[in-house]
Design a protein around this motif. Structure first.
Motif, PDB file in Angstrom:
ATOM      1  N   ASP A  84     -12.199  20.238 -38.137  1.00  7.60           N
ATOM      2  CA  ASP A  84     -12.966  19.588 -36.958  1.00  7.60           C
ATOM      3  C   ASP A  84     -13.860  18.577 -37.729  1.00  7.60           C
ATOM      4  N   ILE A  85     -14.474  18.659 -38.885  1.00 13.01           N
ATOM      5  CA  ILE A  85     -15.389  17.995 -39.647  1.00 13.01           C
ATOM      6  C   ILE A  85     -14.407  16.730 -40.150  1.00 13.01           C
ATOM      7  N   ALA A  86     -13.243  17.054 -40.543  1.00 13.35           N
ATOM      8  CA  ALA A  86     -12.313  16.015 -41.040  1.00 13.35           C
ATOM      9  C   ALA A  86     -11.950  14.791 -40.045  1.00 13.35           C
ATOM     10  N   ALA A  87     -12.007  15.460 -38.888  1.00 17.81           N
ATOM     11  CA  ALA A  87     -11.774  14.608 -37.759  1.00 17.81           C
ATOM     12  C   ALA A  87     -12.978  13.215 -37.839  1.00 17.81           C
ATOM     13  N   LEU A  88     -14.178  13.607 -38.020  1.00 19.92           N
ATOM     14  CA  LEU A  88     -15.168  12.784 -38.079  1.00 19.92           C
ATOM     15  C   LEU A  88     -15.102  11.719 -39.210  1.00 19.92           C
TER      16      LEU A  88
END
Length: 260
Positions: free
Chosen positions: A229-233
């Motif tokens: 989820d955070i890697a997408a940002l």
């Protein structure tokens, strides 16, 4: 998300958010340097997934608190000719209650600052010429993404030293965004809780589960964010899609900051 192939260094990429970021960046034509501090087996597993996606991968050990290691990482990427992105993800902490002032020593502060704050600075300095070459080659700024934390915004988190190191990283992000423009963009992400082995290693499996359950119940979105989820940002800020963003501290905490 942009499908463009990027040349990127990802520090602390053996597991967790760093690994998820490297895997998201991987595609045919991409070149990724996976840095790790000590876990060679996990770094190789991450590299295998990146190669399976078609990326050209270098795996390299290095402690970002050591300037010579940072320069060696940049030198390993130099044959590519340029870098499009530097992801400063390597980080560490010590779990100490904020009220326990005797639980942290000067050496603890120095160790956390060495990796969490000085490390990103040294990586930017070492990679600057390659990032500027990337900007000139592509006709747009290259990207630095610093992985910070909501701890650096609110003075919370695993310890006072950790929060202070991430607060320093946030202000350094602003300083570098001014200093390195227009050829290099510098942004930071400030995640809240991420469901990775970070808490298990620091507090044990049962305590980590209690933290996960507490966060899921507390945050407005009622979720425990995954590394992916955070890697997408992170990948958005590394990509041309965020090409007009620099000097931003982007919070991603499932709404935790909305809770009184």
């Amino acid at each position: 998300m942009s499908t463009e192939m990027l040349n990127a260094i990802v520090t602390g990429a053996s597991s967790g958010l760093g690994a998820a970021t490297a895997i998201r960046l991987a595609k045919p034509g991409a070149k990724i340097l996976i840095n790790y501090a000590s876990n060679h087996a996990d770094a190789q597993a991450t590299a295998d997934q990146c190669r399976a996606a078609g990326a050209d991968v270098i795996v390299m050990q290095g402690d970002v608190s050591r300037d010579e290691d940072c320069r060696a990482l940049a030198a390993a990427a130099a044959p590519w000719g340029h870098l499009d992105a530097l992801i400063n993800n390597a980080g560490t902490t010590k779990h100490v209650a904020h009220s326990d002032l005797d639980g942290l020593s000067a050496e603890d502060f120095q160790r956390l600052y060495g990796i969490n704050t000085i490390g990103p600075y040294q990586m930017v300095r070492a990679a600057r010429a390659l990032l500027e070459a990337g900007a000139k080659a592509k006709g747009r700024p290259a990207a630095v993404v610093n992985v910070s934390s909501v701890a650096g915004l609110s003075g919370i988190g695993s310890s006072v030293a950790y929060a202070a190191s991430k607060g320093a990283l946030n202000t350094m992000t602003l300083s570098l965004a001014r200093a390195l423009a227009p050829l290099i963009r510098v942004n930071a992400i400030c995640p809240g809780y991420i469901d990775t082995p970070w808490f298990t290693k620091g507090r044990g499996a049962e305590a980590a589960k209690q933290v996960r359950d507490f966060i899921t119940a507390k945050v407005p979105l009622k979720v425990a964010s995954s590394a992916d989820d955070i890697a997408a940002l992170v990948c958005f800020l590394a990509s041309p899609q965020s090409g007009h963003m620099s000097g931003e501290l982007v919070r991603m905490d499932a709404g935790l900051h909305l809770v009184n």
